[in-house]
Design a protein around this motif. Structure first.
Motif, PDB file in Angstrom:
ATOM      1  N   GLU A  51       0.861  -1.184   0.000  1.00 58.74           N
ATOM      2  CA  GLU A  51       0.000   0.000   0.000  1.00 58.74           C
ATOM      3  C   GLU A  51       0.899   1.236   0.000  1.00 58.74           C
ATOM      4  O   GLU A  51       0.538   2.269  -0.538  1.00 58.74           O
ATOM      5  CB  GLU A  51      -0.889  -0.036   1.254  1.00 58.74           C
ATOM      6  CG  GLU A  51      -1.787   1.158   1.458  1.00 58.74           C
ATOM      7  CD  GLU A  51      -2.978   1.165   0.525  1.00 58.74           C
ATOM      8  OE1 GLU A  51      -3.311   0.102  -0.014  1.00 58.74           O
ATOM      9  OE2 GLU A  51      -3.560   2.251   0.329  1.00 58.74           O
ATOM     10  N   GLU A  52       2.064   1.113   0.633  1.00 58.21           N
ATOM     11  CA  GLU A  52       3.107   2.159   0.570  1.00 58.21           C
ATOM     12  C   GLU A  52       4.397   1.520   0.077  1.00 58.21           C
ATOM     13  O   GLU A  52       4.674   0.361   0.374  1.00 58.21           O
ATOM     14  CB  GLU A  52       3.357   2.765   1.962  1.00 58.21           C
ATOM     15  CG  GLU A  52       2.190   3.561   2.536  1.00 58.21           C
ATOM     16  CD  GLU A  52       1.919   4.884   1.822  1.00 58.21           C
ATOM     17  OE1 GLU A  52       2.758   5.293   0.982  1.00 58.21           O
ATOM     18  OE2 GLU A  52       0.867   5.487   2.090  1.00 58.21           O
ATOM     19  N   LYS A  53       5.162   2.312  -0.666  1.00 59.45           N
ATOM     20  CA  LYS A  53       6.456   1.852  -1.176  1.00 59.45           C
ATOM     21  C   LYS A  53       7.561   2.367  -0.279  1.00 59.45           C
ATOM     22  O   LYS A  53       7.518   3.526   0.146  1.00 59.45           O
ATOM     23  CB  LYS A  53       6.690   2.468  -2.555  1.00 59.45           C
ATOM     24  CG  LYS A  53       6.446   1.560  -3.723  1.00 59.45           C
ATOM     25  CD  LYS A  53       6.593   2.353  -5.000  1.00 59.45           C
ATOM     26  CE  LYS A  53       7.477   1.644  -5.995  1.00 59.45           C
ATOM     27  NZ  LYS A  53       7.456   2.338  -7.300  1.00 59.45           N
ATOM     28  N   PRO A  54       8.581   1.557   0.015  1.00 58.44           N
ATOM     29  CA  PRO A  54       9.698   2.100   0.793  1.00 58.44           C
ATOM     30  C   PRO A  54      10.444   3.170  -0.010  1.00 58.44           C
ATOM     31  O   PRO A  54      10.512   3.095  -1.232  1.00 58.44           O
ATOM     32  CB  PRO A  54      10.590   0.884   1.047  1.00 58.44           C
ATOM     33  CG  PRO A  54      10.203  -0.131   0.040  1.00 58.44           C
ATOM     34  CD  PRO A  54       8.787   0.153  -0.358  1.00 58.44           C
ATOM     35  N   LEU A  66       9.519  -6.273  -3.520  1.00 57.46           N
ATOM     36  CA  LEU A  66       8.468  -5.255  -3.640  1.00 57.46           C
ATOM     37  C   LEU A  66       8.954  -3.960  -4.272  1.00 57.46           C
ATOM     38  O   LEU A  66       8.190  -3.252  -4.917  1.00 57.46           O
ATOM     39  CB  LEU A  66       7.830  -4.953  -2.276  1.00 57.46           C
ATOM     40  CG  LEU A  66       7.144  -6.115  -1.549  1.00 57.46           C
ATOM     41  CD1 LEU A  66       6.145  -5.579  -0.543  1.00 57.46           C
ATOM     42  CD2 LEU A  66       6.464  -7.077  -2.491  1.00 57.46           C
ATOM     43  N   ALA A  67      10.245  -3.646  -4.092  1.00 61.20           N
ATOM     44  CA  ALA A  67      10.771  -2.407  -4.672  1.00 61.20           C
ATOM     45  C   ALA A  67      10.747  -2.474  -6.203  1.00 61.20           C
ATOM     46  O   ALA A  67      10.625  -1.458  -6.878  1.00 61.20           O
ATOM     47  CB  ALA A  67      12.189  -2.169  -4.171  1.00 61.20           C
ATOM     48  N   PRO A  71       3.463  -2.464 -11.250  1.00 64.13           N
ATOM     49  CA  PRO A  71       2.061  -2.307 -10.807  1.00 64.13           C
ATOM     50  C   PRO A  71       1.146  -3.451 -11.244  1.00 64.13           C
ATOM     51  O   PRO A  71       0.306  -3.899 -10.477  1.00 64.13           O
ATOM     52  CB  PRO A  71       1.639  -0.980 -11.445  1.00 64.13           C
ATOM     53  CG  PRO A  71       2.914  -0.208 -11.542  1.00 64.13           C
ATOM     54  CD  PRO A  71       4.006  -1.220 -11.817  1.00 64.13           C
ATOM     55  N   ARG A  72       1.348  -3.973 -12.456  1.00 65.28           N
ATOM     56  CA  ARG A  72       0.459  -5.047 -12.912  1.00 65.28           C
ATOM     57  C   ARG A  72       0.687  -6.361 -12.163  1.00 65.28           C
ATOM     58  O   ARG A  72      -0.109  -7.286 -12.252  1.00 65.28           O
ATOM     59  CB  ARG A  72       0.560  -5.249 -14.427  1.00 65.28           C
ATOM     60  CG  ARG A  72       1.890  -5.761 -14.902  1.00 65.28           C
ATOM     61  CD  ARG A  72       2.002  -5.694 -16.424  1.00 65.28           C
ATOM     62  NE  ARG A  72       3.389  -5.698 -16.814  1.00 65.28           N
ATOM     63  CZ  ARG A  72       4.132  -6.805 -16.904  1.00 65.28           C
ATOM     64  NH1 ARG A  72       3.602  -7.975 -16.642  1.00 65.28           N
ATOM     65  NH2 ARG A  72       5.401  -6.723 -17.252  1.00 65.28           N
ATOM     66  N   LEU A  77       0.727 -10.329  -5.773  1.00 62.67           N
ATOM     67  CA  LEU A  77       1.190 -10.219  -4.389  1.00 62.67           C
ATOM     68  C   LEU A  77      -0.004 -10.228  -3.430  1.00 62.67           C
ATOM     69  O   LEU A  77      -0.044 -10.973  -2.457  1.00 62.67           O
ATOM     70  CB  LEU A  77       1.991  -8.921  -4.195  1.00 62.67           C
ATOM     71  CG  LEU A  77       2.317  -8.580  -2.738  1.00 62.67           C
ATOM     72  CD1 LEU A  77       3.481  -9.434  -2.243  1.00 62.67           C
ATOM     73  CD2 LEU A  77       2.638  -7.102  -2.571  1.00 62.67           C
ATOM     74  N   ARG A  78      -1.012  -9.412  -3.734  1.00 63.13           N
ATOM     75  CA  ARG A  78      -2.176  -9.250  -2.850  1.00 63.13           C
ATOM     76  C   ARG A  78      -2.950 -10.551  -2.673  1.00 63.13           C
ATOM     77  O   ARG A  78      -3.570 -10.778  -1.640  1.00 63.13           O
ATOM     78  CB  ARG A  78      -3.116  -8.173  -3.413  1.00 63.13           C
ATOM     79  CG  ARG A  78      -2.509  -6.785  -3.421  1.00 63.13           C
ATOM     80  CD  ARG A  78      -2.881  -6.006  -2.176  1.00 63.13           C
ATOM     81  NE  ARG A  78      -2.162  -4.754  -2.076  1.00 63.13           N
ATOM     82  CZ  ARG A  78      -2.634  -3.579  -2.459  1.00 63.13           C
ATOM     83  NH1 ARG A  78      -3.837  -3.493  -2.993  1.00 63.13           N
ATOM     84  NH2 ARG A  78      -1.918  -2.486  -2.308  1.00 63.13           N
TER      85      ARG A  78
END
Ligand code: ADP
Ligand code: ADP
Length: 228
Positions: A51-54, A66-67, A71-72, A77-78
């Motif tokens: 939901e937030e990116k480091p 995750l970095a 987006p697709r 992941l979810r």
């Protein structure tokens, strides 16, 4: 299965919410995240489900970096992460079973399997008799059980729960905790932020204390450790 390497999060307004976290969580662990308000707990959890990116550092969840996640690829992941919130976040115009089914429809699960799996999770959270009710017709504890059913319906490997008992009375909170324990026992990693001192102190699970964006304490069979 979850690893953070020197993770930082600075919000656009300059707030340093997370300031260099290193962490490993193994498959099937149950982890409590504690700490004062504003310490960075929610930010920490939001980064796990992207939901937030480091701002800096690396986060690996089930082999996803995750970095670098496009987006697709986020839906993939979810699918592996179920999220539970303090305020339940059910869809108000859908019934209990529709709320649960919706989580499977968005990943294009076959209709027959949706019906079968919805009944299975309703059974697990003991809400079969409320399948056709709307969220507003349920108590807080029942609404949270629907949210839990929705979070687990796609068999995620991880559940992220941000203060899941924050709006519930003590007895109902214990019911929810027993359910979380059962889900953990069946093989799901659980990461739960909480201010519930009694629950943390009696469950004796791993406790990570976040303070000022850093891990201040990480204990294997820990306690709450604050007065509030
Ligand atoms: P906690 O969950 O422990 O209360 P948060 O992760 O919500 O902590 O917040 C950590 C810090 O980041 C706080 O100072 C908070 O005000 C700030 N913060 C949280 N979200 C945002 C945002 N979207 N923009 C700017 N600052 C934020
Ligand atoms: P917003 O950022 O617009 O609030 P979110 O992505 O946080 O939207 O959530 C939208 C809805 O999807 C919420 O009801 C939330 O409960 C649900 N949701 C989001 N991510 C997940 C997830 N990984 N697992 C289960 N439900 C999720």
């Amino acid at each position: 299965m979850i690893e953070m390497q020197d993770v930082w999060k600075t919000y656009p307004d300059g707030t340093h919410a997370i300031r260099g976290i290193n962490l490993k969580v193994d498959r099937n662990e149950f982890v409590y995240v504690v700490g004062p308000s504003g310490a960075g707990k929610s930010t920490f959890m939001k980064m796990i489900y992207r939901e937030e990116k480091p701002t800096k550092g690396h986060i690996f969840v089930n082999g996803f970096n995750l970095a670098k996640l496009k987006p697709r690829k986020i839906p993939f992941l979810r699918r592996n992460i179920g999220v539970i919130f303090q305020d339940f976040r059910l869809l108000p115009k859908m019934t209990v079973s529709e709320n649960i089914a919706f989580a499977m429809e968005v990943i294009e699960t076959p209709k027959k399997l949706i019906r079968k799996r919805t009944l299975e999770v309703l059974e697990l959270v003991k809400l079969r008799d409320k399948a056709d009710s709307l969220p507003t017709q349920l108590s807080g504890g029942e609404q949270q059980r629907v949210a839990i059913a929705r979070a687990i319906v796609n068999s995620p490997s991880v559940i992220i729960a941000d203060e899941p008992t924050g709006n519930l009375d003590p007895d109902t909170s214990w019911d929810i905790m027993k359910l979380m324990e059962e889900i953990n026992y069946r093989g799901t990693t659980i990461i739960m932020a909480t201010h519930n001192k009694e629950i943390v102190n009696s469950m004796r699970k791993r406790v990570i204390a976040v303070e000022k964006g850093l891990i201040a304490r990480d204990q294997a069979r820990g306690d709450y450790g604050y007065e509030d």
